[in-house]
Design a protein around this motif. Sequence first.
Motif, PDB file in Angstrom:
ATOM      1  N   PRO A   1     -11.447  -1.948  -7.189  1.00 18.25           N
ATOM      2  CA  PRO A   1     -11.045  -2.144  -8.652  1.00 18.25           C
ATOM      3  C   PRO A   1     -10.365  -0.441  -9.030  1.00 18.25           C
ATOM      4  N   SER A   2     -11.867   0.679  -8.282  1.00 14.98           N
ATOM      5  CA  SER A   2     -11.583   1.757  -8.394  1.00 14.98           C
ATOM      6  C   SER A   2     -10.347   2.459  -7.027  1.00 14.98           C
ATOM      7  N   GLU A   3     -10.174   1.869  -6.868  1.00 14.55           N
ATOM      8  CA  GLU A   3      -8.984   2.434  -5.831  1.00 14.55           C
ATOM      9  C   GLU A   3      -7.397   2.089  -6.509  1.00 14.55           C
ATOM     10  N   GLN A   4      -7.277   0.968  -6.984  1.00 18.59           N
ATOM     11  CA  GLN A   4      -5.517   0.460  -7.361  1.00 18.59           C
ATOM     12  C   GLN A   4      -5.462   1.232  -8.011  1.00 18.59           C
ATOM     13  N   VAL A   5      -5.746   1.749  -9.327  1.00 14.02           N
ATOM     14  CA  VAL A   5      -4.623   3.045  -9.832  1.00 14.02           C
ATOM     15  C   VAL A   5      -4.262   3.960  -9.328  1.00 14.02           C
ATOM     16  N   ASP A   6      -5.063   4.594  -8.728  1.00  9.22           N
ATOM     17  CA  ASP A   6      -4.905   5.253  -7.684  1.00  9.22           C
ATOM     18  C   ASP A   6      -3.698   5.702  -6.437  1.00  9.22           C
ATOM     19  N   VAL A   7      -4.405   4.134  -6.127  1.00  5.24           N
ATOM     20  CA  VAL A   7      -2.610   4.099  -5.061  1.00  5.24           C
ATOM     21  C   VAL A   7      -1.649   3.284  -5.969  1.00  5.24           C
ATOM     22  N   LEU A   8      -1.572   2.670  -6.401  1.00  5.29           N
ATOM     23  CA  LEU A   8       0.113   2.929  -7.851  1.00  5.29           C
ATOM     24  C   LEU A   8       0.201   4.118  -7.778  1.00  5.29           C
ATOM     25  N   GLN A   9      -0.512   5.264  -8.831  1.00  3.73           N
ATOM     26  CA  GLN A   9      -0.307   6.076  -8.632  1.00  3.73           C
ATOM     27  C   GLN A   9       0.480   7.124  -8.506  1.00  3.73           C
ATOM     28  N   GLN A  10      -0.017   7.514  -6.940  1.00 10.71           N
ATOM     29  CA  GLN A  10       0.584   7.574  -5.439  1.00 10.71           C
ATOM     30  C   GLN A  10       1.500   7.530  -5.359  1.00 10.71           C
ATOM     31  N   LEU A  11       1.989   5.836  -5.363  1.00 10.00           N
ATOM     32  CA  LEU A  11       3.636   5.294  -4.983  1.00 10.00           C
ATOM     33  C   LEU A  11       4.380   5.617  -5.980  1.00 10.00           C
ATOM     34  N   ARG A  12       4.316   6.324  -7.724  1.00  8.00           N
ATOM     35  CA  ARG A  12       4.582   6.184  -8.859  1.00  8.00           C
ATOM     36  C   ARG A  12       5.358   7.589  -8.285  1.00  8.00           C
ATOM     37  N   GLN A  13       4.226   8.782  -7.897  1.00  9.36           N
ATOM     38  CA  GLN A  13       4.162  10.287  -7.643  1.00  9.36           C
ATOM     39  C   GLN A  13       5.550  10.562  -6.983  1.00  9.36           C
ATOM     40  N   ARG A  14       4.947   9.342  -5.656  1.00  9.23           N
ATOM     41  CA  ARG A  14       6.316   9.665  -4.121  1.00  9.23           C
ATOM     42  C   ARG A  14       7.869   9.542  -5.173  1.00  9.23           C
ATOM     43  N   LEU A  15       7.630   8.713  -5.776  1.00  8.48           N
ATOM     44  CA  LEU A  15       9.473   8.045  -6.119  1.00  8.48           C
ATOM     45  C   LEU A  15       9.851   8.498  -7.660  1.00  8.48           C
ATOM     46  N   ALA A  16       8.699   9.543  -7.675  1.00  7.45           N
ATOM     47  CA  ALA A  16       9.445   9.878  -9.671  1.00  7.45           C
ATOM     48  C   ALA A  16      10.572  10.725  -9.088  1.00  7.45           C
TER      49      ALA A  16
ATOM     50  N   LYS B   1      -0.515  -7.391  -2.988  1.00  8.91           N
ATOM     51  CA  LYS B   1      -2.063  -7.212  -2.434  1.00  8.91           C
ATOM     52  C   LYS B   1      -2.786  -6.190  -2.952  1.00  8.91           C
ATOM     53  N   LEU B   2      -2.496  -6.000  -4.429  1.00  2.84           N
ATOM     54  CA  LEU B   2      -3.522  -5.720  -4.900  1.00  2.84           C
ATOM     55  C   LEU B   2      -4.876  -5.584  -4.515  1.00  2.84           C
TER      56      LEU B   2
ATOM     57  N   GLY C   1       0.742  -1.417   0.339  1.00  2.00           N
ATOM     58  CA  GLY C   1       0.357  -0.145   0.190  1.00  2.00           C
ATOM     59  C   GLY C   1       0.730   0.878  -0.052  1.00  2.00           C
ATOM     60  N   ASP C   2       0.168   2.609   0.608  1.00  2.00           N
ATOM     61  CA  ASP C   2       1.363   3.453   0.156  1.00  2.00           C
ATOM     62  C   ASP C   2       2.231   3.501   1.378  1.00  2.00           C
ATOM     63  N   LEU C   3       3.287   4.158   1.403  1.00  2.00           N
ATOM     64  CA  LEU C   3       5.108   3.699   1.658  1.00  2.00           C
ATOM     65  C   LEU C   3       4.788   4.354   4.023  1.00  2.00           C
ATOM     66  N   THR C   4       4.987   3.869   4.062  1.00  3.38           N
ATOM     67  CA  THR C   4       5.145   4.260   5.540  1.00  3.38           C
ATOM     68  C   THR C   4       6.166   4.594   6.113  1.00  3.38           C
TER      69      THR C   4
END
Length: 475
Positions: free
Chosen positions: A207-222, A201-202, A175-178
Amino acid sequence: MSWQQKPILVGGLSLSGGLWLWWQLQATAAESGELLVWLVIALGSGLWWLRQRSRPRPIPAHIATPVARAEVEQAIALAREGLQVLAVEAPDSDRQSLEQRLTALPAQLDRQADRIVLLGGRKVGKTRLLQTLQTADWAAGWQWQEIPDSLQPEQQTASVRQALTADLILFVVAGDLTDSELHVLQVLRDARAPLLVIFNKLDQYAPSEQVDVLQQLRQRLASWLPAADVVAAAADPAPLKVRQQQPDGSVREQFEARSPDLTALSERLAIRLTTERPALAWATAWRATEQLAADITAALQQVRRDRALPIVERYQWLAAATAFANPVPVLDLLATAAIGAQLVIDLGAVYQHKFALAQAKTLASTLGALVAKLGLVELSTQAIASVLKTNVVSYAAGGAVQGLSAAYLTRLTGLSLMEYFQTADPSAELNPTQLEQALQTVFQTQQRATVWQSFVRAGLARLQGTPAATESPAT
Ligand SMILES: Nc1nc2c(ncn2[C@@H]2O[C@H](COP(=O)(O)OP(=O)(O)OP(=O)(O)O)[C@@H](O)[C@H]2O)c(=O)[nH]1
Ligand SMILES: [Mg+2]
């Protein structure tokens, strides 16, 4: 102002043989005029230039781009130069294991990368991922390893160190990073470790949240990790609850097993393991080289420290004897300042920072001003007086506080110079901010009561041994 214009200082200093001698040397240097000064400066800059060539260049901390082979070769060359400096400065030092590590490095550039580790918090799915991934065709020829409990605070450092020996790190989150996950990721980033972040653990997200969480992770590490290297997966999805309308109108609930979804992850991994295999080995070699360079630097600093400490002690007891014999506060300060310039020169020589007398005086007076600005004279004088009071000291002469304070301030100055020289660039201008930081760091480490007590005890023993001490009245 010349030394001749300071009769009190001269009177005070001449009480101490050692001080007198170096004061004479300074006077001679001053008299021989500009030519000598220029000669010293010219010599000094020549040495700076030589040293500059052998100084390891700092590597920008936040580069996550793949490590190039040429970069590793350059790093190896710098480590070799570092080891040569150590050999020159300390021919008798034990360098065998450092030499061996250096010799082994070039071959590491040509080895086949072959180790993958899984790192991540508790129960994020490391074992499940490993079990499935290592059976794939493209995984053949790779050794897989899970680092258990890797993010537990007491184990984090060891886990990260272990992970950094592998060629590729799979960092698993659910999930989102601790905060602790983010911290470890930053350490891995700074070590330029090849990395793939797996959002496992996707299936736990709608289903509606899955893309958002992945997107958020990618953004934090972008800022340092390509989006392609942050991949979602479901290594062991929970069974799905299915409700079925029966012909009789009733609703029946049942659980349907779901198969793992590792498609995106497998695709990305397969590509990286085949196309990046040499680069992964270079990155591993680069980390080994950096570690070696750090160990060489540490060995060199230890050698220099072992040489510098006796110098500091010599000047500190000289200052004590001088101030003790002439317990006039102004004189104490002057005497300590005079010692300062020579201390700068002697310590500078150990750390390969060469100073002309004038430069040394500037540095010493900057340091003196900082000591005054930070209120360290009062602080140390009070601390010493209170230690003297609370300890049953059979002997505490009038000048003891002054003598010990002068010694303490000289010690503080010396240790701060050591701290400063360790990191400062010998060819750069004097950096007062860095100097002040060094002073504060050292002062803080000296603040324990036991440090004061043993210092005072050693100082009194010294002062009792000096000829001046026998003339002073005991209380
Ligand atoms: N829902 C769901 N559960 C998963 C998934 N992957 C793993 N799990 C479950 O998470 C639990 C922990 O999985 P492990 O693979 O043992 O995780 P681990 O990170 O190795 O755990 P430790 O080594 O004990 O820290 C198990 O009950 C798995 O069935 C997933 O994709 N989705
Ligand atoms: Mg496990």
